[in-house]
Design a protein around this motif. Structure first.
Motif, short mmCIF file in Angstrom:
data_model
loop_
_atom_site.label_atom_id
_atom_site.label_comp_id
_atom_site.label_asym_id
_atom_site.label_seq_id
_atom_site.Cartn_x
_atom_site.Cartn_y
_atom_site.Cartn_z
N GLU A 61 29.53 44.97 158.09
CA GLU A 61 29.83 44.75 156.67
C GLU A 61 29.10 43.53 156.12
O GLU A 61 28.96 43.39 154.90
N PRO A 64 24.74 43.72 154.07
CA PRO A 64 24.24 43.63 152.69
C PRO A 64 24.13 42.19 152.18
O PRO A 64 23.23 41.87 151.41
N CYS A 68 20.72 40.41 151.05
CA CYS A 68 20.64 39.79 149.73
C CYS A 68 20.03 38.39 149.83
O CYS A 68 19.14 38.03 149.05
N CYS A 79 24.16 40.67 145.00
CA CYS A 79 23.46 41.95 144.97
C CYS A 79 24.45 43.10 144.86
O CYS A 79 25.58 42.99 145.32
N ALA A 81 24.80 45.87 146.50
CA ALA A 81 25.34 46.33 147.79
C ALA A 81 26.43 45.40 148.30
O ALA A 81 27.43 45.85 148.87
N SER A 82 26.26 44.10 148.09
CA SER A 82 27.28 43.13 148.50
C SER A 82 28.55 43.30 147.68
O SER A 82 29.66 43.28 148.22
N ALA A 84 29.58 45.99 146.31
CA ALA A 84 30.22 47.23 146.74
C ALA A 84 31.06 46.99 147.99
O ALA A 84 32.17 47.53 148.13
#
Length: 128
Positions: A61, A64, A68, A79, A81-82, A84
């Protein structure tokens, strides 16, 4: 800096750093002498990973957030993805909190039935 210094500054072990390297979370750079070399940006990556793990994130986890930072962002959580991953983690935590509240309520009822005092709600101090 070399691996021992990085490990000391990050509050971890050289074994952990080698593991992160094998997982692609830490760059594998070597100097002319063949020794691993690291810089301040690597320390920042490690601090990000450690902070997230302290929050309960598993190693995958954290990826991301690391990516970033590697992309040049000043913080690993800016970012998409982070963000999320943050959202998924909050959803997980909310579900766990709900489960724990249900379990607590059932145990409180059992205590009351068994002759103990009426259960109090931890959040508001009222009886259940």
């Amino acid at each position: 800096m070399r691996i021992g210094e990085l490990a000391a500054r990050a509050g971890t072990t050289t074994r952990t750093l080698r593991y992160y390297e094998s997982r692609g979370l830490l760059p594998a750079r070597r100097g002319e002498n063949g020794h691993r070399t690291y810089d301040e940006s690597d320390l920042k990556l490690l601090r990000q990973i450690r902070t997230l793990q302290d929050f309960g994130f598993d190693l995958e986890e954290t990826r991301p957030f690391v990516e970033c930072l590697r992309a040049g962002h000043p913080e690993g959580d800016t970012c998409p993805a982070s963000l999320a991953v943050y959202r998924r983690k909050l959803d997980e935590l909310d579900a766990l909190i709900g489960e724990l509240q249900q379990i607590r309520a059932r145990i409180g009822v059992r205590l009351a039935v068994a002759g103990g005092e009426p259960p109090l709600c931890e959040l508001g101090g009222q009886e259940l």
